[in-house]
Scaffold this motif. Structure first.
Motif, short mmCIF file in Angstrom:
data_model
loop_
_atom_site.label_atom_id
_atom_site.label_comp_id
_atom_site.label_asym_id
_atom_site.label_seq_id
_atom_site.Cartn_x
_atom_site.Cartn_y
_atom_site.Cartn_z
N LYS A 129 -30.59 -16.69 -10.48
CA LYS A 129 -29.95 -16.51 -9.16
C LYS A 129 -28.76 -15.56 -9.27
CE LYS A 129 -31.23 -21.05 -7.39
NZ LYS A 129 -31.55 -21.63 -8.72
N GLU A 148 -48.73 -6.32 -11.45
CA GLU A 148 -49.32 -5.02 -11.81
C GLU A 148 -50.52 -5.17 -12.74
OE1 GLU A 148 -48.22 -2.11 -10.65
OE2 GLU A 148 -46.57 -3.04 -9.56
N ARG A 182 -38.19 3.28 -25.58
CA ARG A 182 -37.98 4.56 -24.90
C ARG A 182 -36.57 5.10 -25.07
NH1 ARG A 182 -40.80 2.29 -20.12
NH2 ARG A 182 -43.02 2.67 -20.42
N PRO A 242 -44.22 3.34 -16.92
CA PRO A 242 -43.81 2.01 -16.45
C PRO A 242 -44.49 1.62 -15.14
CG PRO A 242 -42.02 3.60 -16.19
CD PRO A 242 -43.10 4.28 -16.96
N ASP A 243 -44.93 0.35 -15.09
CA ASP A 243 -45.59 -0.13 -13.88
C ASP A 243 -44.65 -1.01 -13.06
OD1 ASP A 243 -45.68 -2.12 -15.82
OD2 ASP A 243 -47.85 -2.43 -15.72
N ALA A 244 -44.18 -2.11 -13.67
CA ALA A 244 -43.28 -3.00 -12.93
C ALA A 244 -41.97 -2.27 -12.67
CB ALA A 244 -43.03 -4.27 -13.73
N GLU A 277 -43.19 -10.06 -11.95
CA GLU A 277 -43.26 -8.63 -11.63
C GLU A 277 -44.34 -7.94 -12.47
OE1 GLU A 277 -38.71 -7.80 -10.04
OE2 GLU A 277 -39.03 -8.11 -12.18
N GLU A 296 -41.95 -1.40 -24.21
CA GLU A 296 -40.97 -1.25 -23.13
C GLU A 296 -39.74 -2.13 -23.35
OE1 GLU A 296 -43.89 -1.74 -19.72
OE2 GLU A 296 -42.92 0.16 -19.20
N ARG A 312 -31.56 -10.14 -19.59
CA ARG A 312 -32.30 -9.04 -18.94
C ARG A 312 -31.68 -7.73 -19.45
NH1 ARG A 312 -31.34 -8.90 -12.68
NH2 ARG A 312 -29.30 -8.19 -13.36
N ALA A 368 -38.60 -3.25 -11.68
CA ALA A 368 -37.64 -4.31 -11.40
C ALA A 368 -36.32 -3.71 -10.94
CB ALA A 368 -37.43 -5.16 -12.65
N VAL A 369 -35.56 -4.50 -10.18
CA VAL A 369 -34.26 -4.06 -9.69
C VAL A 369 -33.19 -4.91 -10.36
CG1 VAL A 369 -33.01 -3.44 -7.59
CG2 VAL A 369 -35.47 -3.86 -7.48
N ARG A 370 -32.05 -4.30 -10.60
CA ARG A 370 -30.97 -5.03 -11.25
C ARG A 370 -30.13 -5.76 -10.21
NH1 ARG A 370 -25.98 -2.56 -14.85
NH2 ARG A 370 -25.58 -4.44 -16.07
N CYS A 371 -30.59 -6.94 -9.85
CA CYS A 371 -29.83 -7.76 -8.90
C CYS A 371 -28.81 -8.58 -9.68
CB CYS A 371 -30.81 -8.69 -8.17
SG CYS A 371 -29.99 -9.96 -7.21
N MET A 372 -27.58 -8.71 -9.17
CA MET A 372 -26.55 -9.48 -9.88
C MET A 372 -26.22 -10.81 -9.18
SD MET A 372 -26.07 -7.57 -12.55
CE MET A 372 -24.66 -8.22 -13.44
N ASP A 373 -26.28 -10.84 -7.84
CA ASP A 373 -25.89 -12.06 -7.11
C ASP A 373 -26.92 -12.40 -6.03
OD1 ASP A 373 -23.26 -12.75 -8.23
OD2 ASP A 373 -22.76 -10.72 -7.54
N ASP A 374 -27.04 -13.68 -5.73
CA ASP A 374 -27.97 -14.15 -4.69
C ASP A 374 -29.37 -13.56 -4.90
OD1 ASP A 374 -25.91 -15.56 -3.42
OD2 ASP A 374 -25.27 -13.72 -2.37
N CYS A 375 -29.85 -13.63 -6.11
CA CYS A 375 -31.14 -13.02 -6.43
C CYS A 375 -32.30 -13.97 -6.13
CB CYS A 375 -31.18 -12.60 -7.89
SG CYS A 375 -29.74 -11.63 -8.38
N GLU A 376 -33.48 -13.45 -6.12
CA GLU A 376 -34.76 -14.12 -5.85
C GLU A 376 -34.94 -14.63 -4.42
OE1 GLU A 376 -36.09 -15.52 -10.29
OE2 GLU A 376 -35.15 -17.01 -9.01
#
Lengths: 443, 192
Positions: free
Chosen positions: A361, A414, A347, B180-182, A410, A317, A396, B184-192
């Motif tokens: 952050k 799973e 993929r 795919p299992d996880a 994450e 992946e 990322r 994830a989202v593509r966060c850019m600011d103020d993440c987590e």
């Protein structure tokens, strides 16, 4: 060697990892022990003795180098070229974290922190063997295709090489890449955390051509690929993959395969875990179902919650890692550094890479350096002006399917991260201390 | 052996496509291999389709014979009673460990189908001389290791039918790839 010559020798990097100096973009911050300063021809022992100088300091007057005042080595009539003796510390290394009790079923890792561009030199391609490296004479090597076929066939190497061939750039990654560093810090360098990764241009013949020739019987669905080494390593491969893009590879990186990479013939499954690309390939057997061998039940499977195991997880992946600066390196004071690394996906193509400097952050987009190819290493670059404070850097990647590289947390929500866990494609952070020391920050 | 070239299914279609944009990567209408009979592949044809046991050869062996062979050819690396040796850890026990923090993988605990052990010993062991054992010897060693794992009786005799009939504890332990299992989202600011 005279004393004078000695002072003009480039200084060895010593510890292979302590050379991030070469990443610094401002001339003045580069120590003369760095490769960059060696290549620029400005290295002198005097400069080496000083700590990082300021940009305003004047360089010492130049002297004519010994190489300009002498003849070099002769051109040997025949011979295979080797890297400079000053690059002797750039080697693939057995893991020093997970040490096997023997080194026949074992692996060694690519020094990806030293890799330039996307092509891994053949002598640095990572290795995974299950019973050592055989030295096979291509004149005695045959491939047999049999089982549920209309006509079983045998191909010599010269038969196979008589076909038209195709050459394709693809990465290859071991499913075990990163298995030592999931929930706690074990490895110091990116070679140890991510070095079961290589990339080259593979040359061979599509498997589908030969399957057409032998003629598949109705109901044929799976193929066994089996090696001619002492482990007779074998994997079940679905027919769809074989018809789609699987290759019978005899060359990589412009020359015939190295013995440790399967000479004279290996399977190649683009984007799939490395061990499905069976080396020293001697046999393909056609059947209606998979074999469920030890190599695809007790090994190369992933622990899952409630005591279960995930099987046939072949695709690697989407993943990325920063290779410079990375663990074991030392930044030489505040200023501009180019963050570099690799992104890849089993993929498809890498579509973007984001960089964080604050431990996740906030993120910003890195530059992808072309060519960006399908299931191939893609290099990313990001110019970072380090302010000298502590930082936590990571990359990322996203791929053409829209998949976003996840964090370990994450993945762990799973899967069961317990014991010997394969398929670690989690975001991998490095910590940079105020003194410029770069360390593994996975936990 | 007769050196005839077999007819190629679809050869005409491929020939017609020559000259198109992909001509250079389409299958050429040639065949350079040599036909061979299944009988002549026999020496290489060692695989076992482990869920059914298809491919298991004739022959048989007892756990007692297996112990003798093991003590002569395997013990140096695998230790007495396969309990772990100089080159490899224990091959006994581990059933029930997969729900703990320390999963112990052995042929007894991990293999979903009993013929996997036969297939693996036959293709890869002893590591110093792979593919040197007779089929009877492989059956005997298989019986011995499964007896140590208490999956067959100590006086068991294994052959193709009895080996394929052993029910393995981890038979239903596998999930086929569902990634795919996880997500994830593509966060850019103020993440987590």
């Amino acid at each position: 060697m005279t004393d004078k010559q000695k002072t003009l020798q480039p200084i060895s990097r010593g510890s292979p990892e302590k050379y991030t100096e070469r990443m610094a973009l401002e001339e003045g911050t580069i120590k003369s022990s760095s490769r960059r300063s060696f290549l620029s021809g400005a290295a002198t022992a005097a400069a080496a003795a000083t700590v990082a100088s300021t940009t305003s300091a004047l360089a010492a007057p130049l002297e004519v180098q010994p190489s300009s005042k002498s003849m070099g080595r002769t051109t040997v009539p025949t011979g295979y070229g080797m890297p400079s003796k000053y690059e002797a510390d750039v080697t693939r290394n057995r893991t020093d974290i997970f040490v096997n009790k023997q080194n026949f079923s074992d692996w060694s890792m690519t020094p990806i922190q030293h890799q330039q561009g996307i092509v891994t030199p053949n002598g640095l391609m990572f290795e995974r063997h299950h019973a050592g490296i055989p030295d096979i004479d291509p004149d005695t090597h045959d491939l047999v295709i049999h089982g549920m076929v209309r006509q079983p066939m045998k191909y010599s190497m010269s038969d196979l090489m008589r076909y038209p061939s195709v050459s394709r750039f693809h990465f290859m990654e071991c499913s075990g890449n990163g298995l030592t560093d999931w929930l706690s810090v074990k490895s110091d360098t990116v070679q140890q955390t991510h070095g079961l990764l290589s990339c080259t241009q593979w040359t061979g013949v599509p498997v589908s051509w030969l399957l057409d020739e032998v003629g598949l019987e109705a109901g044929a669905k799976w193929l066994l690929f089996e090696g001619a080494d002492g482990s007779a390593h074998a994997r079940s491969i679905p027919l769809d993959k074989a018809m789609d893009d699987a290759l019978l590879v005899f060359a990589a990186g412009g020359e015939m395969l190295r013995p440790e990479n399967g000479y004279p013939l290996r399977g190649f499954m683009p984007g799939w875990e490395g061990n499905t690309s069976v080396k020293w390939l001697r046999r393909i057997k056609v059947s209606d179902q998979p074999w469920h061998l030890r190599s695809e039940t007790a090994r190369y499977t992933d622990p899952m919650p409630e005591g279960k195991w995930r099987q046939f997880s072949m695709e690697m992946e989407c993943k990325s890692v920063i290779t410079n600066p990375s663990g074991g390196m030392q930044l030489q004071g505040p200023g501009l550094y180019e963050i570099q690394g690799f992104a890849w996906s089993g993929r498809g193509k890498v579509s973007s890479v984001d960089i964080t400097l604050d431990g996740g952050k906030s993120w910003r987009t890195a530059d992808l350096e072309g060519p960006v190819m399908d299931r191939c290493l893609t290099r990313f670059r990001y110019r970072w002006n380090w302010d000298g404070g502590p930082a936590k850097i990571a990359s990322r990647a996203l791929d053409s399917t829209g998949y976003v590289q996840p964090t370990v947390a994450e993945l762990a929500s799973e899967r069961a991260i317990v014991g010997f866990v394969q398929h670690h494609n989690g975001i991998f952070p490095w910590a940079v201390s105020a003194s410029g020391e770069v360390t593994n920050a996975i936990a | 052996m007769q050196l005839h070239k077999i007819a190629i299914a679809g050869g005409l279609a491929f020939a017609l496509s020559l000259g198109g944009a992909l001509a250079n990567s389409s299958k050429p209408a040639v065949s350079f291999g040599t036909p061979i009979t299944e009988a002549d592949v026999a020496a290489w044809d060692i695989d076992v389709q482990t869920p059914t046991g298809k491919g298991l050869p004739a022959g048989s062996g007892t756990a007692a014979q297996g112990k003798e062979l093991f003590d002569a050819q395997c013990v140096a690396c695998h230790g007495a009673d396969a309990g772990g040796g100089s080159q490899y850890g224990s091959m006994v026990g581990g059933v029930g460990s997969f729900v703990t923090e320390k999963r112990r993988l052995t042929p007894g605990s991990m293999y979903p189908y009993a013929p996997i052990l036969f297939d693996y010993i036959k293709r890869a062991m002893p590591m110093t001389a792979p593919q040197s054992l007779s089929n009877d010897e492989v059956y005997a060693l298989t019986a011995y290791i499964y007896a140590l794992n208490e999956l067959v009786a100590e006086d068991a005799v294994l052959d193709a039918a009895s080996l394929a009939a052993i029910e393995m504890p981890n038979r239903d332990g596998f999930i086929v790839d569902d990634r795919p299992d996880a997500a994830a989202v593509r966060c850019m600011d103020d993440c987590e």
